[in-house]
Enzyme design. Structure first.
Site, PDB file in Angstrom:
ATOM      1  N   GLN A 296     -68.430 -12.007   9.371  1.00  0.00           N
ATOM      2  CA  GLN A 296     -69.363 -12.884  10.091  1.00  0.00           C
ATOM      3  C   GLN A 296     -70.729 -12.211  10.254  1.00  0.00           C
ATOM      4  O   GLN A 296     -71.761 -12.869  10.189  1.00  0.00           O
ATOM      5  CB  GLN A 296     -68.768 -13.206  11.469  1.00  0.00           C
ATOM      6  CG  GLN A 296     -69.398 -14.390  12.164  1.00  0.00           C
ATOM      7  CD  GLN A 296     -68.850 -15.727  11.687  1.00  0.00           C
ATOM      8  OE1 GLN A 296     -67.650 -15.888  11.590  1.00  0.00           O
ATOM      9  NE2 GLN A 296     -69.722 -16.660  11.384  1.00  0.00           N
TER      10      GLN A 296
ATOM     11  N   LYS B  87     -66.150 -12.447  16.527  1.00  0.00           N
ATOM     12  CA  LYS B  87     -65.047 -13.369  16.258  1.00  0.00           C
ATOM     13  C   LYS B  87     -63.993 -13.175  17.332  1.00  0.00           C
ATOM     14  O   LYS B  87     -63.881 -12.090  17.903  1.00  0.00           O
ATOM     15  CB  LYS B  87     -64.418 -13.061  14.889  1.00  0.00           C
ATOM     16  CG  LYS B  87     -63.669 -14.225  14.296  1.00  0.00           C
ATOM     17  CD  LYS B  87     -64.600 -15.123  13.521  1.00  0.00           C
ATOM     18  CE  LYS B  87     -63.928 -16.362  13.027  1.00  0.00           C
ATOM     19  NZ  LYS B  87     -64.792 -17.061  12.056  1.00  0.00           N
TER      20      LYS B  87
ATOM     21  N   THR C 103     -69.842 -26.897   7.294  1.00  0.00           N
ATOM     22  CA  THR C 103     -69.256 -25.852   6.438  1.00  0.00           C
ATOM     23  C   THR C 103     -68.931 -26.439   5.059  1.00  0.00           C
ATOM     24  O   THR C 103     -69.287 -25.861   4.023  1.00  0.00           O
ATOM     25  CB  THR C 103     -67.999 -25.239   7.089  1.00  0.00           C
ATOM     26  OG1 THR C 103     -68.297 -24.923   8.443  1.00  0.00           O
ATOM     27  CG2 THR C 103     -67.556 -23.998   6.356  1.00  0.00           C
TER      28      THR C 103
ATOM     29  N   SER D 184     -74.464 -24.054  13.625  1.00  0.00           N
ATOM     30  CA  SER D 184     -74.261 -23.614  15.010  1.00  0.00           C
ATOM     31  C   SER D 184     -75.550 -23.030  15.571  1.00  0.00           C
ATOM     32  O   SER D 184     -75.899 -23.261  16.733  1.00  0.00           O
ATOM     33  CB  SER D 184     -73.171 -22.540  15.080  1.00  0.00           C
ATOM     34  OG  SER D 184     -71.887 -23.120  15.078  1.00  0.00           O
TER      35      SER D 184
ATOM     36  N   GLY E   2     -65.726 -22.882  16.959  1.00  0.00           N
ATOM     37  CA  GLY E   2     -64.370 -23.109  16.460  1.00  0.00           C
ATOM     38  C   GLY E   2     -64.069 -22.335  15.188  1.00  0.00           C
ATOM     39  O   GLY E   2     -64.940 -21.691  14.600  1.00  0.00           O
ATOM     40  N   ASP E   3     -62.818 -22.367  14.810  1.00  0.00           N
ATOM     41  CA  ASP E   3     -62.331 -21.847  13.525  1.00  0.00           C
ATOM     42  C   ASP E   3     -60.965 -22.521  13.365  1.00  0.00           C
ATOM     43  O   ASP E   3     -60.727 -23.577  13.997  1.00  0.00           O
ATOM     44  CB  ASP E   3     -62.242 -20.310  13.573  1.00  0.00           C
ATOM     45  CG  ASP E   3     -62.094 -19.673  12.181  1.00  0.00           C
ATOM     46  OD1 ASP E   3     -63.106 -19.460  11.513  1.00  0.00           O
ATOM     47  OD2 ASP E   3     -60.946 -19.393  11.761  1.00  0.00           O
TER      48      ASP E   3
ATOM     49  N   LYS F  49     -72.110 -13.956  17.431  1.00  0.00           N
ATOM     50  CA  LYS F  49     -71.876 -15.365  17.111  1.00  0.00           C
ATOM     51  C   LYS F  49     -70.736 -15.455  16.125  1.00  0.00           C
ATOM     52  O   LYS F  49     -70.735 -14.751  15.111  1.00  0.00           O
ATOM     53  CB  LYS F  49     -73.158 -15.959  16.475  1.00  0.00           C
ATOM     54  CG  LYS F  49     -73.012 -17.438  16.118  1.00  0.00           C
ATOM     55  CD  LYS F  49     -73.275 -18.305  17.318  1.00  0.00           C
ATOM     56  CE  LYS F  49     -72.739 -19.725  17.145  1.00  0.00           C
ATOM     57  NZ  LYS F  49     -71.296 -19.861  17.506  1.00  0.00           N
TER      58      LYS F  49
ATOM     59  N   ASN G 220     -61.016 -29.228   8.864  1.00  0.00           N
ATOM     60  CA  ASN G 220     -62.424 -29.604   8.948  1.00  0.00           C
ATOM     61  C   ASN G 220     -63.234 -29.211   7.709  1.00  0.00           C
ATOM     62  O   ASN G 220     -64.020 -30.010   7.180  1.00  0.00           O
ATOM     63  CB  ASN G 220     -62.985 -28.919  10.205  1.00  0.00           C
ATOM     64  CG  ASN G 220     -64.397 -29.274  10.457  1.00  0.00           C
ATOM     65  OD1 ASN G 220     -64.717 -30.448  10.594  1.00  0.00           O
ATOM     66  ND2 ASN G 220     -65.260 -28.287  10.480  1.00  0.00           N
TER      67      ASN G 220
ATOM     68  N   LYS H  89     -72.515 -12.664   6.977  1.00  0.00           N
ATOM     69  CA  LYS H  89     -72.725 -14.104   6.768  1.00  0.00           C
ATOM     70  C   LYS H  89     -73.872 -14.601   7.635  1.00  0.00           C
ATOM     71  O   LYS H  89     -74.775 -15.305   7.172  1.00  0.00           O
ATOM     72  CB  LYS H  89     -71.428 -14.844   7.139  1.00  0.00           C
ATOM     73  CG  LYS H  89     -71.473 -16.335   6.922  1.00  0.00           C
ATOM     74  CD  LYS H  89     -70.366 -17.076   7.659  1.00  0.00           C
ATOM     75  CE  LYS H  89     -68.983 -16.569   7.332  1.00  0.00           C
ATOM     76  NZ  LYS H  89     -67.933 -17.511   7.812  1.00  0.00           N
TER      77      LYS H  89
END
Ligand code: GLU
Length: 449
Positions: free
Chosen positions: A114, A129, A213, A381, A168-169, A93, A244, A117
């Site tokens: 990630q 990622k 976020t 998410s 997204g990123d 993820k 964002n 996290k």
């Protein structure tokens, strides 16, 4: 650089040798290894069976060609990436980044971060990622659509709601997710809602995902401030970026009574002593996809724009870097400390350089590392995946309440781990160890895989 435990030194040397030239990946690994010295001293079992070496090696790395045609009929080639880093706790993820700076080292650093996290969220998600060196800026919607479709044509072979779930990123928002989801659906002939997150609210997206976020970082910092009897109320805050993450950080900080006086984009930064006008930022960045330099021109009195330069020269009590990696240097950290900084929460992934982090910690600044403070996005998410799996959709209030609870738990878990390992208040150590132990315990249970 701080000394590494002798059981870990060779791991770092191997990572740098086998991933030559990938500076950001080396930096991210080094930071985690620096925290793990205390773990292997206390629980040597974690240094056995090459467990840490395995965690530093992605399970799978996919690199592919992405050809697409622009509006004039010219053919372009970009490179696509997906690094499936670790699936011990759940399907891979993590987001997709579309930016010209993207290369395998950047994606690997992001996938590594990630993994920890996602473990910190306490939800069943592994780490991954991806992205591309494609630059969506100044491209028409039709060009972005063709690029996304070409990218997904290859990526779709590697995804699935139980396999790998991108989101997204930087450079990937609702528009790009929409094009990619539509194409995945068409290629597979399956309405597999849980294969992507950050979807639009009309087709399986979660309320509060867009905000998550920035809101999450603000909740984390509010709780961290409270450990010293502070709050956001009346504090001067600088938020870098204007994407964002930055936008919803500004919104939440303002609702907590903080005064956000500056934000930025890659061209420069804007200062508004009366407090940043969020509607104007949203109009410029989200509606017009313009530049932050337009802010001062449209707002006039009380605001000014500085081209290039460092936003961290603006005096503040709380800093929330929400732009990109290594945007805040040792020089910036010195300036912030001199100007009376109390706390910092990393909204972006690894925005502070290692020497900046060291300076903050030595100066006794409350420092929240990204893998804890910005975990609210990916946590929501995972809530989107839950809603998709149960064919349900929750209210904004319900979803935000879950997010707030998750952020409180992450904060408290990091704080208590730091205390347990003899470093009270060290959220970097607390986050790295908490995330590592969760991934490591699952991997130990699975045997050598
Ligand atoms: N790109 C975000 C991150 O850095 C979110 C990833 C996701 O929602 O999967 O955590």
């Amino acid at each position: 650089m701080p000394h590494l435990d002798e059981r870990l030194e060779h791991i770092y040397n191997d990572v740098t040798r086998r991933n030559a030239g990938e500076a950001e990946f080396h930096q991210a690994v080094r930071e985690v290894l620096e925290s793990l010295g205390r773990v292997v001293a206390k629980r040597p079992v974690y240094a056995e069976d090459a467990l840490i070496e395995r965690i530093c090696e992605p399970e799978r790395q996919i690199i592919f060609r992405v050809p697409w045609t622009d509006d004039k009929g010219k053919v372009h080639i970009n490179r696509g990436f997906r690094v499936q880093f670790n699936s011990a706790l759940g399907p891979y993820k993590g987001g997709l980044r579309f930016h010209p700076s993207v290369n395998v080292g950047i994606i690997k650093f992001l996938g590594f971060e990630q993994t920890f996290k996602n473990a910190l969220t306490g939800l069943p998600i592994g780490g991954g990622k991806g992205g591309s060196d494609f630059n969506p800026r100044d491209r028409s919607d039709a060009e972005v659509m063709r690029f996304c479709q070409s990218f997904m044509t290859e990526l779709s072979r590697h995804l699935g709601e139980y396999t790998d779930v991108p989101a997204g990123d930087i450079g990937v928002g609702a528009r790009e997710i929409g094009y990619m989801f539509g194409h995945y659906k068409r290629l597979t002939n399956r309405y597999e809602a849980g294969v992507l997150t950050g979807k639009g609210l009309f087709y399986g997206g979660s309320r509060a995902r867009k905000e998550a976020t920035g809101y999450g970082n603000t909740y984390f910092v509010e709780r961290m401030l409270a450990t010293r009897g502070h709050s956001f109320d009346g504090k001067k805050v600088v938020v870098s970026g204007s994407g964002n993450v930055a936008i919803y950080t500004i919104e939440k900080v303002q609702s907590f009574g903080g005064v956000v006086i500056a934000c930025s984009d890659s061209g420069g930064y804007v200062v508004d002593e009366n407090g940043i006008d969020l509607n104007l930022v949203q109009e410029i960045k989200e509606v017009r996809r313009g530049r932050i330099s337009e802010y001062a021109r449209l707002k006039g009195k009380g605001s000014h724009y500085i081209e290039k330069g460092s936003i961290w020269d603006v005096p503040c009590e709380v800093a929330m870097p929400s732009a990109t990696q290594n945007e805040l240097t040792g020089r910036d950290a010195r300036t912030l400390v001199k100007n009376g900084l109390i706390a910092l929460g990393e909204g972006a992934n690894m925005p502070c350089t290692p020497d900046a982090v060291k300076l903050f910690q030595e100066a006794g600044i409350l420092f929240a590392p990204g893998k804890a403070a910005n975990a609210g996005g990916v946590a929501t998410s995972a809530l989107e995946m839950q809603q998709n799996a149960s064919r349900d959709s929750w209210t904004f209030e319900q979803t935000e309440a879950r997010l707030a609870q998750i952020m409180r738990n992450i904060h408290d878990d990091c704080a208590s781990t730091a205390e347990e390992y003899g470093a009270p208040g060290d959220y970097v150590l607390g986050a790295n160890i908490t995330g590592f132990v969760r991934v490591a315990e699952a991997m130990r249970a699975f045997g050598v895989i």
